[in-house]
Design a protein around this motif. Sequence first.
Motif, PDB file in Angstrom:
ATOM      1  N   PRO A 125       0.827  -1.204   0.000  1.00  0.00           N
ATOM      2  CA  PRO A 125       0.000   0.000   0.000  1.00  0.00           C
ATOM      3  C   PRO A 125       0.871   1.268   0.000  1.00  0.00           C
ATOM      4  CG  PRO A 125      -0.593  -1.438   1.842  1.00  0.00           C
ATOM      5  CD  PRO A 125       0.543  -2.059   1.143  1.00  0.00           C
ATOM      6  N   ASN A 126       1.983   1.253   0.738  1.00  0.00           N
ATOM      7  CA  ASN A 126       2.884   2.408   0.736  1.00  0.00           C
ATOM      8  C   ASN A 126       4.251   1.958   1.242  1.00  0.00           C
ATOM      9  OD1 ASN A 126       2.811   2.443   3.605  1.00  0.00           O
ATOM     10  ND2 ASN A 126       0.897   3.625   3.520  1.00  0.00           N
ATOM     11  N   LYS A 127       5.238   2.867   1.153  1.00  0.00           N
ATOM     12  CA  LYS A 127       6.616   2.537   1.538  1.00  0.00           C
ATOM     13  C   LYS A 127       6.736   2.260   3.028  1.00  0.00           C
ATOM     14  CE  LYS A 127       9.196   5.017  -1.992  1.00  0.00           C
ATOM     15  NZ  LYS A 127      10.216   6.028  -2.250  1.00  0.00           N
ATOM     16  N   ASP A 128       5.965   2.958   3.850  1.00  0.00           N
ATOM     17  CA  ASP A 128       6.067   2.761   5.295  1.00  0.00           C
ATOM     18  C   ASP A 128       5.650   1.345   5.707  1.00  0.00           C
ATOM     19  OD1 ASP A 128       6.990   5.316   5.693  1.00  0.00           O
ATOM     20  OD2 ASP A 128       4.955   6.156   5.995  1.00  0.00           O
ATOM     21  N   VAL A 129       4.555   0.856   5.133  1.00  0.00           N
ATOM     22  CA  VAL A 129       4.111  -0.508   5.446  1.00  0.00           C
ATOM     23  C   VAL A 129       5.207  -1.490   5.049  1.00  0.00           C
ATOM     24  CG1 VAL A 129       2.445  -2.309   4.838  1.00  0.00           C
ATOM     25  CG2 VAL A 129       1.662   0.017   5.265  1.00  0.00           C
ATOM     26  N   TYR A 130       5.781  -1.272   3.859  1.00  0.00           N
ATOM     27  CA  TYR A 130       6.854  -2.153   3.396  1.00  0.00           C
ATOM     28  C   TYR A 130       8.063  -2.063   4.329  1.00  0.00           C
ATOM     29  CZ  TYR A 130      10.755  -3.950   0.699  1.00  0.00           C
ATOM     30  OH  TYR A 130      11.861  -4.634   0.316  1.00  0.00           O
ATOM     31  N   ASN A 131       8.507  -0.837   4.641  1.00  0.00           N
ATOM     32  CA  ASN A 131       9.715  -0.662   5.448  1.00  0.00           C
ATOM     33  C   ASN A 131       9.567  -1.257   6.848  1.00  0.00           C
ATOM     34  OD1 ASN A 131      11.214   0.593   3.462  1.00  0.00           O
ATOM     35  ND2 ASN A 131      10.508   2.637   4.016  1.00  0.00           N
ATOM     36  N   PHE A 132       8.420  -1.085   7.481  1.00  0.00           N
ATOM     37  CA  PHE A 132       8.266  -1.562   8.850  1.00  0.00           C
ATOM     38  C   PHE A 132       7.874  -3.044   8.949  1.00  0.00           C
ATOM     39  CE2 PHE A 132       7.468   3.074   9.567  1.00  0.00           C
ATOM     40  CZ  PHE A 132       8.617   3.300  10.290  1.00  0.00           C
ATOM     41  N   MET A 133       7.111  -3.510   7.976  1.00  0.00           N
ATOM     42  CA  MET A 133       6.590  -4.866   8.102  1.00  0.00           C
ATOM     43  C   MET A 133       7.387  -5.928   7.339  1.00  0.00           C
ATOM     44  SD  MET A 133       2.555  -4.113   8.091  1.00  0.00           S
ATOM     45  CE  MET A 133       2.013  -5.370   9.184  1.00  0.00           C
ATOM     46  N   LEU A 134       8.110  -5.525   6.291  1.00  0.00           N
ATOM     47  CA  LEU A 134       8.852  -6.528   5.527  1.00  0.00           C
ATOM     48  C   LEU A 134      10.341  -6.232   5.476  1.00  0.00           C
ATOM     49  CD1 LEU A 134       8.658  -9.119   3.863  1.00  0.00           C
ATOM     50  CD2 LEU A 134       8.287  -7.710   1.847  1.00  0.00           C
ATOM     51  N   GLN A 135      10.702  -4.974   5.254  1.00  0.00           N
ATOM     52  CA  GLN A 135      12.126  -4.636   5.114  1.00  0.00           C
ATOM     53  C   GLN A 135      12.896  -4.899   6.412  1.00  0.00           C
ATOM     54  OE1 GLN A 135      13.302  -2.302   2.340  1.00  0.00           O
ATOM     55  NE2 GLN A 135      15.419  -2.485   2.944  1.00  0.00           N
ATOM     56  N   ALA A 136      12.317  -4.583   7.560  1.00  0.00           N
ATOM     57  CA  ALA A 136      13.022  -4.780   8.836  1.00  0.00           C
ATOM     58  C   ALA A 136      13.353  -6.261   9.073  1.00  0.00           C
ATOM     59  CB  ALA A 136      12.196  -4.206   9.977  1.00  0.00           C
ATOM     60  N   PRO A 137      12.421  -7.187   8.902  1.00  0.00           N
ATOM     61  CA  PRO A 137      12.793  -8.600   9.074  1.00  0.00           C
ATOM     62  C   PRO A 137      13.810  -9.070   8.026  1.00  0.00           C
ATOM     63  CG  PRO A 137      10.403  -8.389   9.153  1.00  0.00           C
ATOM     64  CD  PRO A 137      10.953  -7.058   8.781  1.00  0.00           C
ATOM     65  N   LEU A 138      13.696  -8.560   6.798  1.00  0.00           N
ATOM     66  CA  LEU A 138      14.657  -8.952   5.755  1.00  0.00           C
ATOM     67  C   LEU A 138      16.062  -8.473   6.094  1.00  0.00           C
ATOM     68  CD1 LEU A 138      12.619  -8.369   2.474  1.00  0.00           C
ATOM     69  CD2 LEU A 138      13.284 -10.550   3.487  1.00  0.00           C
ATOM     70  N   ARG A 139      16.176  -7.266   6.648  1.00  0.00           N
ATOM     71  CA  ARG A 139      17.501  -6.744   7.020  1.00  0.00           C
ATOM     72  C   ARG A 139      18.117  -7.545   8.165  1.00  0.00           C
ATOM     73  NH1 ARG A 139      17.274  -0.259   6.270  1.00  0.00           N
ATOM     74  NH2 ARG A 139      17.458  -0.369   4.013  1.00  0.00           N
ATOM     75  N   SER A 140      17.295  -8.117   9.014  1.00  0.00           N
ATOM     76  CA  SER A 140      17.853  -8.919  10.100  1.00  0.00           C
ATOM     77  C   SER A 140      18.371 -10.264   9.592  1.00  0.00           C
ATOM     78  CB  SER A 140      16.809  -9.135  11.190  1.00  0.00           C
ATOM     79  OG  SER A 140      15.774  -9.969  10.715  1.00  0.00           O
ATOM     80  N   ILE A 141      17.897 -10.698   8.439  1.00  0.00           N
ATOM     81  CA  ILE A 141      18.321 -11.989   7.881  1.00  0.00           C
ATOM     82  C   ILE A 141      19.482 -11.806   6.898  1.00  0.00           C
ATOM     83  CG2 ILE A 141      17.590 -13.942   6.460  1.00  0.00           C
ATOM     84  CD1 ILE A 141      14.749 -13.466   7.537  1.00  0.00           C
ATOM     85  N   PHE A 142      19.362 -10.809   6.009  1.00  0.00           N
ATOM     86  CA  PHE A 142      20.335 -10.633   4.926  1.00  0.00           C
ATOM     87  C   PHE A 142      21.312  -9.512   5.258  1.00  0.00           C
ATOM     88  CE2 PHE A 142      16.610 -12.572   2.975  1.00  0.00           C
ATOM     89  CZ  PHE A 142      17.193 -13.620   2.288  1.00  0.00           C
ATOM     90  N   HIS A 143      22.507  -9.578   4.648  1.00  0.00           N
ATOM     91  CA  HIS A 143      23.539  -8.573   4.886  1.00  0.00           C
ATOM     92  C   HIS A 143      23.305  -7.304   4.066  1.00  0.00           C
ATOM     93  CE1 HIS A 143      25.723 -12.384   5.948  1.00  0.00           C
ATOM     94  NE2 HIS A 143      25.789 -11.684   7.069  1.00  0.00           N
ATOM     95  N   ARG A 144      22.867  -7.497   2.813  1.00  0.00           N
ATOM     96  CA  ARG A 144      22.608  -6.351   1.944  1.00  0.00           C
ATOM     97  C   ARG A 144      21.183  -6.459   1.415  1.00  0.00           C
ATOM     98  NH1 ARG A 144      26.127  -7.102  -2.582  1.00  0.00           N
ATOM     99  NH2 ARG A 144      26.487  -9.203  -1.852  1.00  0.00           N
ATOM    100  N   THR A 145      20.431  -5.367   1.540  1.00  0.00           N
ATOM    101  CA  THR A 145      19.038  -5.335   1.095  1.00  0.00           C
ATOM    102  C   THR A 145      18.813  -4.054   0.295  1.00  0.00           C
ATOM    103  OG1 THR A 145      18.353  -6.528   3.064  1.00  0.00           O
ATOM    104  CG2 THR A 145      16.646  -5.362   1.888  1.00  0.00           C
ATOM    105  N   TYR A 146      18.269  -4.222  -0.908  1.00  0.00           N
ATOM    106  CA  TYR A 146      17.968  -3.083  -1.781  1.00  0.00           C
ATOM    107  C   TYR A 146      16.512  -3.189  -2.195  1.00  0.00           C
ATOM    108  CZ  TYR A 146      23.040  -3.358  -2.184  1.00  0.00           C
ATOM    109  OH  TYR A 146      24.381  -3.445  -1.901  1.00  0.00           O
ATOM    110  N   SER A 147      15.835  -2.020  -2.246  1.00  0.00           N
ATOM    111  CA  SER A 147      14.426  -2.001  -2.621  1.00  0.00           C
ATOM    112  C   SER A 147      14.195  -0.917  -3.662  1.00  0.00           C
ATOM    113  CB  SER A 147      13.539  -1.719  -1.406  1.00  0.00           C
ATOM    114  OG  SER A 147      13.724  -2.709  -0.434  1.00  0.00           O
ATOM    115  N   SER A 148      13.335  -1.222  -4.626  1.00  0.00           N
ATOM    116  CA  SER A 148      12.927  -0.257  -5.647  1.00  0.00           C
ATOM    117  C   SER A 148      11.401  -0.251  -5.684  1.00  0.00           C
ATOM    118  CB  SER A 148      13.463  -0.671  -7.020  1.00  0.00           C
ATOM    119  OG  SER A 148      14.855  -0.787  -6.992  1.00  0.00           O
ATOM    120  N   PHE A 149      10.817   0.945  -5.845  1.00  0.00           N
ATOM    121  CA  PHE A 149       9.364   1.084  -5.845  1.00  0.00           C
ATOM    122  C   PHE A 149       8.915   1.717  -7.152  1.00  0.00           C
ATOM    123  CE2 PHE A 149      10.623   1.051  -1.425  1.00  0.00           C
ATOM    124  CZ  PHE A 149       9.721   0.163  -0.867  1.00  0.00           C
TER     125      PHE A 149
END
Length: 174
Positions: A125-149
């Motif tokens: 729905p928006n970048k904030d939902v993505y950043n808080f709900m998906l990007q944060a767990p992905l960053r804890s698992i992976f060393h490098r994370t890149y996102s494009s919208f």
Amino acid sequence: MRYSYIKAREKTVFTKDIQLLFMFFGVTLFMLFSTYAFLVFKDYRFKSEIDDIVKQKVEFRTNISNMNAQITVVEKQSLFCEKVFTKNSVLKESINNLFDLVPSRITLSEAKIMQDGLILYGITPNKDVYNFMLQAPLRSIFHRTYSSFYPAQNGWLRFVSTNYIDEEELSGAN
């Protein structure tokens, strides 16, 4: 002139005693030769049986070495199957964890799993939902994370998230 009332009998060298003696020696010689022939035959049979046993021993040793080679192949295949099963179980568990990680407000359209990374395509729905709900767990698992919208037609945002684990970390874990 005759002085005797009975007729004289002819005397031979083979008297009854000598005939009995010759018969005794004949039977004895026959028994000795038959015993010798029996022992020669048994010796031949023992030698042929020993040869057969030696041949069987060589055959059994080759069969044992072939079976050991087959056992080694089966053990390698078993280890390979076990390794594949373990990798498949880990992959299945990882995929389940990945889908558990994605919140209900974000929809994934595609996920590419690589040896050292993960690429996710989806809608948020928006970048904030993505950043808080998906990007944060992905960053804890992976060393490098890149996102494009990219904007979608319905007002939501399409995203491409590329996530990598560094090679040094992979080799250190093994």
